[in-house]
Design a protein around this motif. Structure first.
Motif, mmCIF file in Angstrom:
data_model
loop_
_atom_site.group_PDB
_atom_site.id
_atom_site.type_symbol
_atom_site.label_atom_id
_atom_site.label_comp_id
_atom_site.label_asym_id
_atom_site.label_seq_id
_atom_site.Cartn_x
_atom_site.Cartn_y
_atom_site.Cartn_z
ATOM 1 N N LEU A 233 -95.292 -59.577 -84.484
ATOM 2 C CA LEU A 233 -94.951 -60.965 -84.185
ATOM 3 C C LEU A 233 -94.159 -61.050 -82.883
ATOM 4 O O LEU A 233 -93.460 -60.118 -82.497
ATOM 5 N N VAL A 234 -94.269 -62.202 -82.218
ATOM 6 C CA VAL A 234 -93.611 -62.402 -80.923
ATOM 7 C C VAL A 234 -92.456 -63.379 -81.030
ATOM 8 O O VAL A 234 -91.328 -63.089 -80.645
ATOM 9 N N GLN A 235 -92.708 -64.574 -81.566
ATOM 10 C CA GLN A 235 -91.707 -65.629 -81.579
ATOM 11 C C GLN A 235 -91.056 -65.847 -82.940
ATOM 12 O O GLN A 235 -89.871 -66.151 -83.024
ATOM 13 N N LEU A 236 -91.819 -65.735 -84.011
ATOM 14 C CA LEU A 236 -91.296 -66.098 -85.324
ATOM 15 C C LEU A 236 -90.180 -65.191 -85.835
ATOM 16 O O LEU A 236 -89.351 -65.645 -86.632
ATOM 17 N N PRO A 237 -90.107 -63.890 -85.435
ATOM 18 C CA PRO A 237 -89.006 -63.069 -85.962
ATOM 19 C C PRO A 237 -87.628 -63.658 -85.709
ATOM 20 O O PRO A 237 -86.751 -63.581 -86.572
ATOM 21 N N PHE B 127 -86.971 -66.192 -88.501
ATOM 22 C CA PHE B 127 -86.661 -65.570 -89.791
ATOM 23 C C PHE B 127 -85.278 -64.919 -89.774
ATOM 24 O O PHE B 127 -84.535 -64.997 -90.755
ATOM 25 N N GLU B 128 -84.936 -64.274 -88.659
ATOM 26 C CA GLU B 128 -83.674 -63.539 -88.599
ATOM 27 C C GLU B 128 -82.460 -64.454 -88.472
ATOM 28 O O GLU B 128 -81.326 -64.008 -88.711
ATOM 29 N N LYS B 129 -82.661 -65.711 -88.103
ATOM 30 C CA LYS B 129 -81.542 -66.648 -87.992
ATOM 31 C C LYS B 129 -81.211 -67.321 -89.326
ATOM 32 O O LYS B 129 -80.213 -68.038 -89.415
ATOM 33 N N TYR C 132 -90.019 -62.026 -95.305
ATOM 34 C CA TYR C 132 -90.027 -61.376 -93.993
ATOM 35 C C TYR C 132 -89.639 -59.901 -94.105
ATOM 36 O O TYR C 132 -90.201 -59.058 -93.388
ATOM 37 N N SER C 133 -88.707 -59.581 -95.006
ATOM 38 C CA SER C 133 -88.294 -58.181 -95.156
ATOM 39 C C SER C 133 -89.423 -57.320 -95.708
ATOM 40 O O SER C 133 -89.460 -56.116 -95.460
ATOM 41 N N ASN C 134 -90.344 -57.910 -96.453
ATOM 42 C CA ASN C 134 -91.466 -57.157 -97.028
ATOM 43 C C ASN C 134 -92.729 -57.249 -96.182
ATOM 44 O O ASN C 134 -93.772 -56.728 -96.584
ATOM 45 N N LEU C 135 -92.649 -57.920 -95.036
ATOM 46 C CA LEU C 135 -93.824 -58.099 -94.181
ATOM 47 C C LEU C 135 -94.025 -56.845 -93.332
ATOM 48 O O LEU C 135 -93.135 -56.435 -92.587
ATOM 49 N N GLU C 136 -95.201 -56.242 -93.438
ATOM 50 C CA GLU C 136 -95.496 -55.011 -92.711
ATOM 51 C C GLU C 136 -96.813 -55.148 -91.967
ATOM 52 O O GLU C 136 -97.624 -56.024 -92.257
ATOM 53 N N ASN C 137 -96.998 -54.270 -90.971
ATOM 54 C CA ASN C 137 -98.249 -54.180 -90.213
ATOM 55 C C ASN C 137 -98.583 -55.473 -89.479
ATOM 56 O O ASN C 137 -99.743 -55.814 -89.290
ATOM 57 N N VAL C 138 -97.556 -56.228 -89.094
ATOM 58 C CA VAL C 138 -97.756 -57.474 -88.360
ATOM 59 C C VAL C 138 -96.878 -57.440 -87.124
ATOM 60 O O VAL C 138 -95.667 -57.230 -87.220
ATOM 61 N N GLN D 3 -95.992 -72.528 -74.162
ATOM 62 C CA GLN D 3 -96.414 -71.170 -74.488
ATOM 63 C C GLN D 3 -95.669 -70.649 -75.713
ATOM 64 O O GLN D 3 -96.238 -69.924 -76.540
ATOM 65 N N GLN D 4 -94.394 -71.014 -75.844
ATOM 66 C CA GLN D 4 -93.639 -70.603 -77.030
ATOM 67 C C GLN D 4 -94.263 -71.184 -78.295
ATOM 68 O O GLN D 4 -94.395 -70.496 -79.311
ATOM 69 N N ALA D 5 -94.655 -72.459 -78.236
ATOM 70 C CA ALA D 5 -95.311 -73.083 -79.399
ATOM 71 C C ALA D 5 -96.634 -72.389 -79.705
ATOM 72 O O ALA D 5 -96.975 -72.170 -80.879
ATOM 73 N N PHE D 6 -97.383 -72.017 -78.664
ATOM 74 C CA PHE D 6 -98.656 -71.302 -78.878
ATOM 75 C C PHE D 6 -98.410 -69.918 -79.485
ATOM 76 O O PHE D 6 -99.160 -69.471 -80.363
ATOM 77 N N ASP D 7 -97.357 -69.225 -79.018
ATOM 78 C CA ASP D 7 -97.041 -67.897 -79.564
ATOM 79 C C ASP D 7 -96.651 -67.996 -81.030
ATOM 80 O O ASP D 7 -97.012 -67.136 -81.844
ATOM 81 N N GLU D 8 -95.898 -69.034 -81.380
ATOM 82 C CA GLU D 8 -95.544 -69.237 -82.787
ATOM 83 C C GLU D 8 -96.794 -69.450 -83.635
ATOM 84 O O GLU D 8 -96.908 -68.917 -84.746
ATOM 85 N N LEU D 9 -97.734 -70.220 -83.099
ATOM 86 C CA LEU D 9 -98.975 -70.484 -83.828
ATOM 87 C C LEU D 9 -99.796 -69.199 -83.981
ATOM 88 O O LEU D 9 -100.383 -68.941 -85.042
ATOM 89 N N SER D 10 -99.825 -68.375 -82.933
ATOM 90 C CA SER D 10 -100.531 -67.091 -83.019
ATOM 91 C C SER D 10 -99.856 -66.164 -84.029
ATOM 92 O O SER D 10 -100.527 -65.456 -84.791
ATOM 93 N N ASP D 11 -98.511 -66.167 -84.047
ATOM 94 C CA ASP D 11 -97.781 -65.361 -85.037
ATOM 95 C C ASP D 11 -98.133 -65.782 -86.455
ATOM 96 O O ASP D 11 -98.320 -64.935 -87.337
ATOM 97 N N MET D 12 -98.214 -67.086 -86.684
ATOM 98 C CA MET D 12 -98.542 -67.571 -88.027
ATOM 99 C C MET D 12 -99.951 -67.120 -88.418
ATOM 100 O O MET D 12 -100.213 -66.800 -89.586
#
Length: 777
Positions: free
Chosen positions: A114-118, A121-123, A106-112, A44-53
Motif C-alpha cells: 500500500l502507498v497512501q492508506l497505511p 490506518f496507523e493514525k 490492518y495488523s493481519n493484512l499481508e502480501n499487500v 494523485q493522492q486520492a487516486f493512490d488511495e483508490l488503488s490501495d483499496m
C-alpha cells in the motif's frame, strides 16, 4: 471551480451514484462536500488511495466497515463541558468498536503493498479503558447493572419490592376471588391494581385508581402494597439519579480524548468513502486514469456516467491540439460528447474513477466553462443569441491557459453567415491564447476552418444512412455531413424536388465526397482497431490462464516438498527425544564434560530441517557468500548462536574454534563467518539469521512463569547450556509459586546436573520461593 459548471454537467447526479455504497454518516458527509480539486498532488493522492483499496480487495474481497453515526456535535458538547446522553454515547461506542476492528484488520493484512492508506490506518488510536467503560451501556441503550455497585443495589431492591407486591396481589386474588371481576392483575397509572366488583369496593381497603366505563369494576391498589409501591417509586427516582451520575462519569472519561475520537471518526468515514469509490468503479467498470502535466488528454472507450447504455468512444485531445470542432446533424450525440469530456474531468479532479479503459489520461484544469443549452429569458429581454453571447463574453474574460471551454452550437441564433464568422473569430481568439476548446456547430464554414487552421481538428458523429439513425460513434478528424438530402430521398421525397434543392444550395459536392470517403476510412480503421483489441484481450486471457497454471504447479511442488520436510521433521523429533533420554542417562552415570554434552545435543538438533509455512505465502531466502575461512576469522556457531574464533584447521577439513572458555571442533557448514581478514575489498556487513538462539548476548535470568511443563523443561535445559558456554557463575530462575509443579521440576533438574555447585531460593525481597538462584562449579 465555478459552481455553474457543476450544475450544467449535473455533477450532483454522479455523486448520487456513489452514495448507495456508503455505510457511515461521516462518509456521506465527505461525499456531499466533494468538489473538484486543482492541485495535482491532492488528486494523485486520492487516486493512490483508490488503488490501495483495490489491492486490499484483491487480498480481502469481503472487506467491510461497521456503520457509524456522526459524532461531531457530541464531541463539541464534550469540549463545552456538557454531558452526553445515551444515544450519543452509543454513537461514540460504535466509533471506538469500528476503530478497533480496523486496527486488527490492518495488523493481519499481508502480501499487500500500500502507498497512501497505511498512514490512515496507523493514525487510528485505541482507548481500551474507554471502550471497556462504555460496555456499561448495551446496544439497546440500557444501562447495565454492573455500571456501578450502587445501581446494582438499587435495582436489586426494586426487584425484591416488585416480587413482594406481586406476591401480595396473588394472595388477594386467591382469597378475594369472589369479589373480583377478573382473575388477572391490571395496571393503572404505573401501579398494579385489583379489578374489584363495584358492589365490593368497600370490602377491600386501598386507593382507587380508575373505574371502568360501565362502572361495574373499580381498580383498587390494596393498602398492603401502597407503601411498597411508594418505596419502588423512590427507588426508581434513585435509579434515574444514579444513571445520570454514570453518564456524567462516562462523559468525563471521554472528554480528554474528544479530539482523537473525532479524528478516528473522520478516518473511518474517509476509508468508507474510498471503499465506496472502489465499489462504484468495480460495478461501473471504471478505472483510475493517469494525470497529464501537459494537458495531453487520451480517453479510451470513454462513456457518459449518467447514461444507462452509453456508446463508448475514443477521444484524443493532444498537447498541440487547441480546439476540436464537432459538426453534423442534430440528435447525433454531439452535445453528449461535449458533456462527457467536461464531466469526466470533473470526476477525475474530484478523485473519482472515470468510465473509461485503462491507459486513459486526463488533464488538470483550474476552471471548466460551458455554454450549453438555451438560456433565453423573456423577463430580461434576452434572445437565444443574446443569452449565448452574454455567457460567451463572461467566459472569454475569465478563461486562461489552465481552462477548458465547452461550446454547444457556437454562434447559433443569428444570421448563419454572421454566426459562422463570430464562431471562427472566437475559436481563433481562444486558439491564440492557448486555451483548450471543444465546440459543436452546424455551420459548414467551420469545417474549412478546422482543416486549414493549425491546432484545430474537425470531428463528427457517425450517422447510418441505411437505417437513417445515428450510431453515436465519435469520428475524430472527419467533419460531419448534414445528410439532409439523402434522408429526404429515403423518406420518399421526389427526386426532382431533391435535385431542385441541390441546385438552390451552393454545396460543394467534391467536399461531400471527400468527407464520405473519410467516413468510410474511419469506420474501417475502427473495425480493425476493434479486431486488434479482441485479439489483445484473448492474449491477455491466455496469459492469465498460463500464469494461473504455473502458479498452481509451483504451489503443488512446494506442498509436496513441505510434506517431505514435515515427515523428516517428525522422524528427527523422535530421534531427538530418544537421544535426549540417552544423554540424560549418560549425564547421570558417566563423567562427561559439559561442552561435550552440549556439542552432542547441538549436532542432533541440526538434523531438523526448516519447514516452510505456506499459509503465510512467504519464502525464506538465504544468501551465503562463498569465501574460504581462515585462521583468526570470527564466526557464529549456527547451532546455538555463540560467537567464537577459528584457531586451527584439521586435515579432514574440520576446524578448531575457541568459543568462550570451551574449545570446539566444527565442520565448515556448522558456522557462519562474521568478519574476515582485511583484503583489497571493503568490508561488507553480514546479517546472520539464527533460528534456535538469540545472539544478543548471554542471559543470566530465565522466566518460566506461565509455561507448560514440557516447554519449561526444554527452555531450562537450553538456558543452563547457554550459561555454561558463556562461563556464567550464577543465574536466576523465576518459576513462581503457583501449584509448585514447575518449582519442583526445576529443583529435581538442578539436583541431577553435575555442573551445579549449589542452588537455593532467593531472598524474600528478591522473589523468595518464587525464584531459585543457581551457582555453577
Amino acid at each position: 471551480m465555478n459552481k455553474k459548471i457543476l450544475e450544467t454537467l449535473e455533477f450532483h447526479k454522479v455523486k448520487a451514484l456513489v452514495e448507495p455504497y456508503l455505510v457511515t454518516e461521516q462518509g456521506q458527509a465527505e461525499l456531499q462536500e466533494l468538489m473538484p480539486m486543482t492541485e495535482s498532488s491532492r488528486i494523485q493522492q486520492a487516486f493512490d488511495e483508490l488503488s490501495d483499496m483495490g489491492q486490499i480487495f484483491v487480498e480481502r474481497p469481503h472487506f467491510a466497515l461497521g456503520a457509524t453515526s456522526e459524532i461531531g456535535p457530541a464531541m463539541r458538547r464534550l469540549e463545552l463541558d456538557t454531558d452526553l446522553n445515551i444515544p450519543e454515547l452509543l454513537a461514540v461506542k460504535k466509533v471506538l468498536a469500528v476503530s478497533k476492528e480496523l486496527v486488527d484488520f490492518y495488523s493481519n493484512l499481508e502480501n499487500v503493498d500500500l502507498v497512501q492508506l497505511p498512514q490512515l490506518f496507523e493514525k487510528i488510536e485505541l482507548f481500551p479503558s474507554v471502550q471497556g467503560a462504555l460496555q456499561a451501556i448495551n446496544e439497546a441503550g440500557f444501562v447495565e447493572d454492573f455500571a456501578s455497585e450502587n445501581l446494582s443495589k438499587i435495582r436489586r431492591r426494586i426487584r425484591e419490592s416488585e416480587d413482594q407486591v406481586r406476591q401480595v396481589l396473588q394472595d388477594l386474588l386467591k382469597t378475594k376471588g369472589d369479589m373480583l371481576s377478573d382473575t388477572v392483575l391490571a395496571s393503572r397509572n404505573g401501579r398494579n391494581v385489583l379489578p374489584v366488583k363495584n358492589t365490593y369496593c368497600n370490602r377491600i381497603a386501598g386507593v382507587v385508581h380508575d373505574i371502568s366505563a360501565s362502572g361495574s369494576t373499580v381498580y383498587i391498589e390494596p393498602r398492603a402494597v401502597v407503601a411498597i409501591n411508594e418505596d419502588i417509586s423512590n427507588s426508581r427516582a434513585e435509579e434515574r439519579h444514579e444513571i445520570s451520575r454514570i453518564l456524567q462519569d462516562l462523559s468525563d472519561h471521554l472528554r480528554p480524548h474528544s479530539g482523537i475520537i473525532r479524528n478516528n471518526a473522520w478516518i473511518i468515514g474517509h476509508l468508507d468513502f474510498v471503499r465506496a469509490k472502489h465499489l462504484f468503479a468495480r460495478d461501473q467498470q471504471a478505472v483510475v486514469p493517469q494525470l497529464s502535466d501537459s494537458q495531453d488528454i487520451a480517453l479510451l472507450n470513454v462513456r457518459h456516467p449518467l447514461l444507462t447504455q452509453a456508446v463508448p468512444n475514443d477521444l484524443y485531445f493532444g498537447r498541440a491540439l487547441q480546439a476540436i470542432v464537432i459538426t453534423g446533424p442534430n440528435t447525433g450525440g454531439k452535445t453528449i460528447m461535449l458533456k462527457t469530456l467536461g464531466l469526466i474531468h470533473l470526476m477525475a479532479q474530484s478523485g473519482l474513477p472515470i468510465l473509461a479503459d485503462k491507459g486513459s489520461r486526463v488533464a488538470v484544469f483550474r476552471e471548466i466553462f460551458a455554454d450549453i443549452g438555451d438560456e433565453q429569458s423573456i423577463e430580461q429581454s434576452l434572445s437565444t443569441f443574446s443569452s449565448h453571447m452574454t455567457h460567451t463574453v463572461a467566459i472569454l474574460e475569465q478563461a486562461d491557459q489552465d481552462s477548458l471551454i465547452l461550446f454547444d452550437e457556437l454562434g447559433a441564433g443569428t444570421d448563419p453567415q454572421e454566426g459562422a464568422s463570430l464562431a471562427m473569430a472566437i475559436l481563433d481568439e481562444l486558439r491564440l491564447r492557448g486555451i483548450k476548446t471543444m465546440a459543436t456547430t452546424h455551420y459548414p464554414e467551420l469545417k474549412a476552418y478546422g482543416i486549414e487552421m493549425a491546432g484545430v481538428e474537425n470531428a463528427s458523429m457517425e450517422f447510418d444512412s441505411n437505417t437513417l439513425r445515428p450510431t453515436y460513434k465519435f469520428m475524430q478528424g472527419v467533419p460531419g455531413r448534414s445528410n439532409a438530402f439523402e434522408i429526404a430521398r429515403r423518406l420518399g421525397l421526389a427526386d426532382k424536388v431533391i435535385q431542385s434543392a441541390q441546385n438552390w444550395t451552393d454545396t460543394d459536392s467534391d467536399v461531400n465526397r471527400i468527407i464520405e470517403k473519410l467516413e468510410h476510412q474511419t469506420v474501417e480503421s475502427r473495425r480493425r482497431l476493434d479486431h486488434i483489441r479482441e485479439v489483445e484481450q484473448e492474449n491477455l486471457k491466455m496469459n492469465r490462464v498460463l500464469r494461473k497454471l504455473y502458479d498452481e504447479l509451483n504451489r503443488e511442488r512446494e506442498n509436496e516438498l513441505n510434506k517431505a520436510r514435515l515427515e523428516a521433521q517428525e522422524i528427527v523429533d523422535v530421534a531427538l527425544a530418544e537421544s535426549k533420554s540417552i544423554l540424560k542417562n549418560l549425564h547421570e552415570q558417566a563423567s562427561l564434560k559439559p561442552h561435550q554434552i552440549i556439542e552432542a545435543k547441538a549436532a542432533l538438533k541440526k538434523l531438523a530441517p526448516q519447514v516452510v509455512d505456506l499459509s503465510k505465502n512467504k519464502v525464506l531466502k538465504k544468501v551465503k557468500e562463498e569465501r574460504a575461512a581462515k585462521v583468526g576469522d570470527d564466526i557464529v556457531v549456527t547451532a546455538y548462536g555463540q560467537r567464537g574464533t577459528l584457531t586451527n584447521q584439521l586435515k579432514d577439513g574440520r576446524w578448531e574454534a575457541q568459543v568462550g572458555l570451551i574449545k570446539m571442533t566444527l565442520k565448515p557448514d556448522e558456522f557462519n563467518l562474521v568478519k574476515a581478514e582485511k583484503d583489497n575489498q571493503p568490508k561488507q556487513r553480514q546479517v546472520h539469521t539464527v533460528k534456535r538462539a538469540n545472539v544478543k548476548g548471554p542471559k543470566a535470568r530465565l522466566d518460566l512463569r506461565g509455561k507448560r511443563y514440557e516447554e519449561a523443561m526444554l527452555e531450562l535445559d537450553e538456558f543452563i547450556d547457554q550459561a555454561l558456554l558463556n562461563n556464567l557463575s550464577q543465574v536466576d530462575i523465576i518459576h513462581g509459586i503457583g501449584t509448585g509443579v514447575i518449582r519442583e521440576a526445576v529443583t529435581k533438574y538442578l539436583r541431577r546436573n553435575r555442573n551445579v555447585k549449589e542452588f537455593g531460593y532467593a531472598p524474600q525481597n528478591a522473589g523468595g520461593s518464587g525464584c531459585t538462584i543457581v551457582t555453577f562449579k
